[in-house]
Design an enzyme around this catalytic site. Structure first.
Site, PDB file in Angstrom:
ATOM      1  N   GLY A  47      78.477 -42.449 -42.888  1.00 39.70           N
ATOM      2  CA  GLY A  47      78.766 -41.399 -42.908  1.00 39.70           C
ATOM      3  C   GLY A  47      80.291 -42.286 -42.890  1.00 39.70           C
ATOM      4  O   GLY A  47      81.111 -41.497 -44.101  1.00 39.70           O
ATOM      5  N   SER A  87      65.410 -42.858 -46.826  1.00 40.56           N
ATOM      6  CA  SER A  87      65.272 -43.641 -46.181  1.00 40.56           C
ATOM      7  C   SER A  87      63.864 -44.663 -46.536  1.00 40.56           C
ATOM      8  O   SER A  87      63.007 -44.163 -47.501  1.00 40.56           O
ATOM      9  CB  SER A  87      64.565 -43.610 -44.742  1.00 40.56           C
ATOM     10  OG  SER A  87      64.309 -44.857 -44.072  1.00 40.56           O
ATOM     11  N   SER A  88      63.903 -45.914 -46.978  1.00 38.39           N
ATOM     12  CA  SER A  88      62.832 -46.651 -47.380  1.00 38.39           C
ATOM     13  C   SER A  88      61.126 -46.170 -46.936  1.00 38.39           C
ATOM     14  O   SER A  88      60.050 -46.740 -47.312  1.00 38.39           O
ATOM     15  CB  SER A  88      63.013 -48.538 -46.883  1.00 38.39           C
ATOM     16  OG  SER A  88      63.087 -48.317 -46.144  1.00 38.39           O
ATOM     17  N   CYS A  89      61.580 -45.745 -46.203  1.00 39.30           N
ATOM     18  CA  CYS A  89      59.839 -45.025 -44.433  1.00 39.30           C
ATOM     19  C   CYS A  89      59.231 -44.041 -45.492  1.00 39.30           C
ATOM     20  O   CYS A  89      58.260 -43.630 -45.290  1.00 39.30           O
ATOM     21  CB  CYS A  89      60.081 -44.466 -42.974  1.00 39.30           C
ATOM     22  SG  CYS A  89      61.117 -43.481 -43.396  1.00 39.30           S
ATOM     23  N   TRP A 130      59.330 -56.579 -29.225  1.00 42.28           N
ATOM     24  CA  TRP A 130      58.425 -56.088 -29.614  1.00 42.28           C
ATOM     25  C   TRP A 130      57.522 -57.381 -30.601  1.00 42.28           C
ATOM     26  O   TRP A 130      58.338 -57.323 -32.250  1.00 42.28           O
ATOM     27  CB  TRP A 130      58.433 -55.777 -30.420  1.00 42.28           C
ATOM     28  CG  TRP A 130      59.034 -54.362 -29.572  1.00 42.28           C
ATOM     29  CD1 TRP A 130      59.042 -54.687 -27.573  1.00 42.28           C
ATOM     30  CD2 TRP A 130      58.196 -52.677 -28.940  1.00 42.28           C
ATOM     31  NE1 TRP A 130      59.435 -53.686 -27.023  1.00 42.28           N
ATOM     32  CE2 TRP A 130      59.382 -51.972 -27.552  1.00 42.28           C
ATOM     33  CE3 TRP A 130      58.239 -51.809 -30.300  1.00 42.28           C
ATOM     34  CZ2 TRP A 130      58.968 -50.795 -27.426  1.00 42.28           C
ATOM     35  CZ3 TRP A 130      58.241 -50.701 -29.969  1.00 42.28           C
ATOM     36  CH2 TRP A 130      58.550 -50.066 -28.480  1.00 42.28           C
ATOM     37  N   TYR A 132      59.889 -38.569 -39.774  1.00 43.97           N
ATOM     38  CA  TYR A 132      60.580 -38.999 -40.707  1.00 43.97           C
ATOM     39  C   TYR A 132      61.012 -38.570 -41.735  1.00 43.97           C
ATOM     40  O   TYR A 132      61.190 -38.255 -42.357  1.00 43.97           O
ATOM     41  CB  TYR A 132      61.498 -39.770 -39.810  1.00 43.97           C
ATOM     42  CG  TYR A 132      62.984 -40.481 -40.491  1.00 43.97           C
ATOM     43  CD1 TYR A 132      63.835 -39.929 -39.806  1.00 43.97           C
ATOM     44  CD2 TYR A 132      63.133 -41.336 -41.237  1.00 43.97           C
ATOM     45  CE1 TYR A 132      65.468 -39.727 -40.304  1.00 43.97           C
ATOM     46  CE2 TYR A 132      64.943 -41.133 -41.805  1.00 43.97           C
ATOM     47  CZ  TYR A 132      65.742 -40.378 -41.202  1.00 43.97           C
ATOM     48  OH  TYR A 132      66.870 -41.521 -41.764  1.00 43.97           O
ATOM     49  N   GLY A 137      78.645 -40.679 -38.444  1.00 43.42           N
ATOM     50  CA  GLY A 137      78.265 -41.536 -37.913  1.00 43.42           C
ATOM     51  C   GLY A 137      77.679 -42.736 -38.597  1.00 43.42           C
ATOM     52  O   GLY A 137      79.083 -42.979 -39.745  1.00 43.42           O
ATOM     53  N   PRO A 185      68.139 -45.847 -49.522  1.00 49.30           N
ATOM     54  CA  PRO A 185      68.571 -46.909 -48.628  1.00 49.30           C
ATOM     55  C   PRO A 185      67.273 -47.968 -48.144  1.00 49.30           C
ATOM     56  O   PRO A 185      66.645 -46.833 -47.533  1.00 49.30           O
ATOM     57  CB  PRO A 185      69.908 -46.501 -47.810  1.00 49.30           C
ATOM     58  CG  PRO A 185      69.205 -45.067 -47.494  1.00 49.30           C
ATOM     59  CD  PRO A 185      68.614 -45.114 -48.271  1.00 49.30           C
ATOM     60  N   THR A 186      67.457 -49.295 -48.256  1.00 47.61           N
ATOM     61  CA  THR A 186      67.328 -50.183 -47.091  1.00 47.61           C
ATOM     62  C   THR A 186      67.762 -50.019 -45.580  1.00 47.61           C
ATOM     63  O   THR A 186      67.973 -49.341 -45.436  1.00 47.61           O
ATOM     64  CB  THR A 186      66.957 -51.703 -47.910  1.00 47.61           C
ATOM     65  OG1 THR A 186      65.334 -52.307 -46.844  1.00 47.61           O
ATOM     66  CG2 THR A 186      68.782 -51.948 -47.624  1.00 47.61           C
ATOM     67  N   GLY A 214      77.762 -35.744 -42.135  1.00 45.86           N
ATOM     68  CA  GLY A 214      77.483 -36.260 -40.978  1.00 45.86           C
ATOM     69  C   GLY A 214      78.776 -37.779 -40.846  1.00 45.86           C
ATOM     70  O   GLY A 214      78.174 -39.050 -40.958  1.00 45.86           O
ATOM     71  N   ARG A 241      61.492 -57.993 -43.640  1.00 49.48           N
ATOM     72  CA  ARG A 241      62.742 -56.575 -43.850  1.00 49.48           C
ATOM     73  C   ARG A 241      63.177 -56.960 -44.079  1.00 49.48           C
ATOM     74  O   ARG A 241      64.010 -58.129 -44.660  1.00 49.48           O
ATOM     75  CB  ARG A 241      62.521 -56.098 -42.209  1.00 49.48           C
ATOM     76  CG  ARG A 241      62.053 -55.646 -41.485  1.00 49.48           C
ATOM     77  CD  ARG A 241      61.380 -54.238 -41.662  1.00 49.48           C
ATOM     78  NE  ARG A 241      59.942 -53.531 -41.337  1.00 49.48           N
ATOM     79  CZ  ARG A 241      59.274 -53.964 -41.117  1.00 49.48           C
ATOM     80  NH1 ARG A 241      58.632 -54.557 -42.068  1.00 49.48           N
ATOM     81  NH2 ARG A 241      58.014 -52.669 -40.619  1.00 49.48           N
ATOM     82  N   HIS A 278      68.026 -49.127 -34.822  1.00 48.93           N
ATOM     83  CA  HIS A 278      67.011 -49.506 -34.919  1.00 48.93           C
ATOM     84  C   HIS A 278      66.512 -51.445 -34.320  1.00 48.93           C
ATOM     85  O   HIS A 278      67.485 -51.589 -33.777  1.00 48.93           O
ATOM     86  CB  HIS A 278      67.351 -49.517 -36.414  1.00 48.93           C
ATOM     87  CG  HIS A 278      66.957 -48.495 -36.990  1.00 48.93           C
ATOM     88  ND1 HIS A 278      68.234 -47.309 -37.131  1.00 48.93           N
ATOM     89  CD2 HIS A 278      65.578 -47.602 -37.020  1.00 48.93           C
ATOM     90  CE1 HIS A 278      67.377 -46.508 -37.797  1.00 48.93           C
ATOM     91  NE2 HIS A 278      65.898 -46.796 -37.864  1.00 48.93           N
ATOM     92  N   LEU A 295      69.947 -50.249 -42.980  1.00 43.95           N
ATOM     93  CA  LEU A 295      70.949 -50.503 -42.786  1.00 43.95           C
ATOM     94  C   LEU A 295      72.026 -51.043 -41.776  1.00 43.95           C
ATOM     95  O   LEU A 295      71.571 -50.601 -41.085  1.00 43.95           O
ATOM     96  CB  LEU A 295      71.455 -49.317 -43.679  1.00 43.95           C
ATOM     97  CG  LEU A 295      71.667 -48.382 -44.489  1.00 43.95           C
ATOM     98  CD1 LEU A 295      72.477 -47.174 -44.384  1.00 43.95           C
ATOM     99  CD2 LEU A 295      71.604 -49.431 -45.766  1.00 43.95           C
ATOM    100  N   LYS A 320      62.443 -36.593 -44.966  1.00 44.18           N
ATOM    101  CA  LYS A 320      63.098 -37.308 -46.027  1.00 44.18           C
ATOM    102  C   LYS A 320      62.721 -36.874 -47.201  1.00 44.18           C
ATOM    103  O   LYS A 320      62.828 -36.918 -48.337  1.00 44.18           O
ATOM    104  CB  LYS A 320      63.285 -38.741 -45.871  1.00 44.18           C
ATOM    105  CG  LYS A 320      64.594 -38.796 -44.459  1.00 44.18           C
ATOM    106  CD  LYS A 320      65.882 -38.228 -45.241  1.00 44.18           C
ATOM    107  CE  LYS A 320      66.580 -38.658 -43.909  1.00 44.18           C
ATOM    108  NZ  LYS A 320      67.889 -38.050 -44.077  1.00 44.18           N
TER     109      LYS A 320
END
Length: 317
Positions: free
Chosen positions: A18, A109-111, A204, A138, A15, A165-166, A12, A211, A181, A168, A142
């Site tokens: 990456g 991901s933190s999710c 929204w 997602y 991206g 990661p939180t 990646g 966050r 995001h 990014l 992960k």
């Protein structure tokens, strides 16, 4: 310790994350970097990935490859977010195991943490309760990657670790309003509203969720820190350990862009998780801490956006 001549594959590498890791590796003097574009190697194709590993024989693998997006994208394409991410990471993890890769770093991901987990989020909260519904597809992918790396550590005693990661942000982010995001989407919205006579900006939710954000160059630095050190556990959070409300973020981006119109909150749209702050004490104990403040990082990101406004990345699904 990873030698400067070690062969390192960054999956990646085109991206945002990456590319930042690649740049940081080059700055630190690593010479033998391997990358492949999605047109050259489909990471969802198991045999193609196996063949690539057999030909290249990397010593270190950093998995920064993923299908990513915000609330709208996750809600709209649940199957792709679940299946594509599992295929990508499973092929990379399994091929690394069979090719004898010495160090594997999986980026999540933190999710992955439960929606109503205590704050700040500790690594041990994983799988203790239900996920946030708007991005569970997602998150599930992960989580399976984290567990695959943990299983390899347990069964084969391999140095496979997971970094979570939180949120990014930074250069080369996705600024497409349908799939991006919150932070890059806000940068684009406020910029375009400024050009449109400082028109109102509709955002929204209520603006009350909190966050945490981390500049992608800090994330890259954390990845290389993890690559160069031996970590005793399999899972580590990476973040700043500092959060703010979405409303405060909007006002900061508004000031940065110079937008002078109104901010309108559409409370009919979902907020997502009420708060998502990472406990980063495990990384701090290892000796790593973030360096780029949010004010400075947003300014740098907006400057990059202005310089690349005609070709900002837009993800198509």
């Amino acid at each position: 310790m990873v030698e400067k001549q070690a062969k390192i594959y960054v999956a990646g590498h085109h991206g945002m994350v990456g590319a930042a890791i690649w740049r940081s590796l080059e700055k630190k003097g690593y010479k033998r970097l391997i990358g492949s574009s999605s047109s050259e190697l489909d990471l969802r194709n198991q045999q193609a990935v196996r063949d690539f590993f057999n030909a290249e024989r990397p010593e270190v693998v950093i998995d920064a490859a993923a299908r990513v997006g915000g609330i709208l994208a996750n809600n709209s394409y649940p199957y792709q977010f679940l299946m594509d991410n599992m295929l990508i990471q499973n092929n990379l993890i399994d091929s690394s195991l069979h090719a004898g890769v010495g160090k594997f770093i999986f980026l999540g991901s933190s999710c992955i943490y439960p929606k109503f987990a205590p704050q700040p989020l500790k690594e041990e909260y994983l799988l203790t309760s239900s996920l946030e519904p708007t991005n569970e597809w997602y998150a599930l992918a992960k989580i399976s990657g984290v567990k695959a790396c943990e299983a390899i550590r347990k069964q084969f005693d391999k140095d496979f670790i997971s970094l979570m990661p939180t949120n990014l942000y930074g250069p080369f982010d996705n600024f497409d309003l349908q799939t991006s995001h919150v932070l890059p989407a806000m940068i684009r919205k406020f910029h375009e509203a400024k050009l449109n006579g400082h028109a109102d900006v509709v955002l929204w939710g209520s603006g009350t969720p909190m966050r945490e954000f981390l500049h992608v160059d800090d994330m890259a630095d954390a990845v290389i820190f993890a690559m160069e050190h031996t970590f005793e556990d399999n899972l580590y959070n990476v973040g700043s350990g500092v959060d703010l409300t979405i409303k405060e973020l909007a006002e900061l981006i508004q000031r940065t862009t110079g937008h002078q119109g109104k901010i309108v909150w559409d409370s009919s749209k979902p907020d997502g998780t009420p708060r998502k702050l990472m406990d980063v004490s495990k990384m701090a104990e290892k000796g790593w801490r973030y360096a780029i403040s949010l004010d400075k990082g947003i300014k740098e990101t907006y400057d990059w956006f202005l310089a690349n406004v005609d070709r900002v990345k837009e993800v198509k699904i």
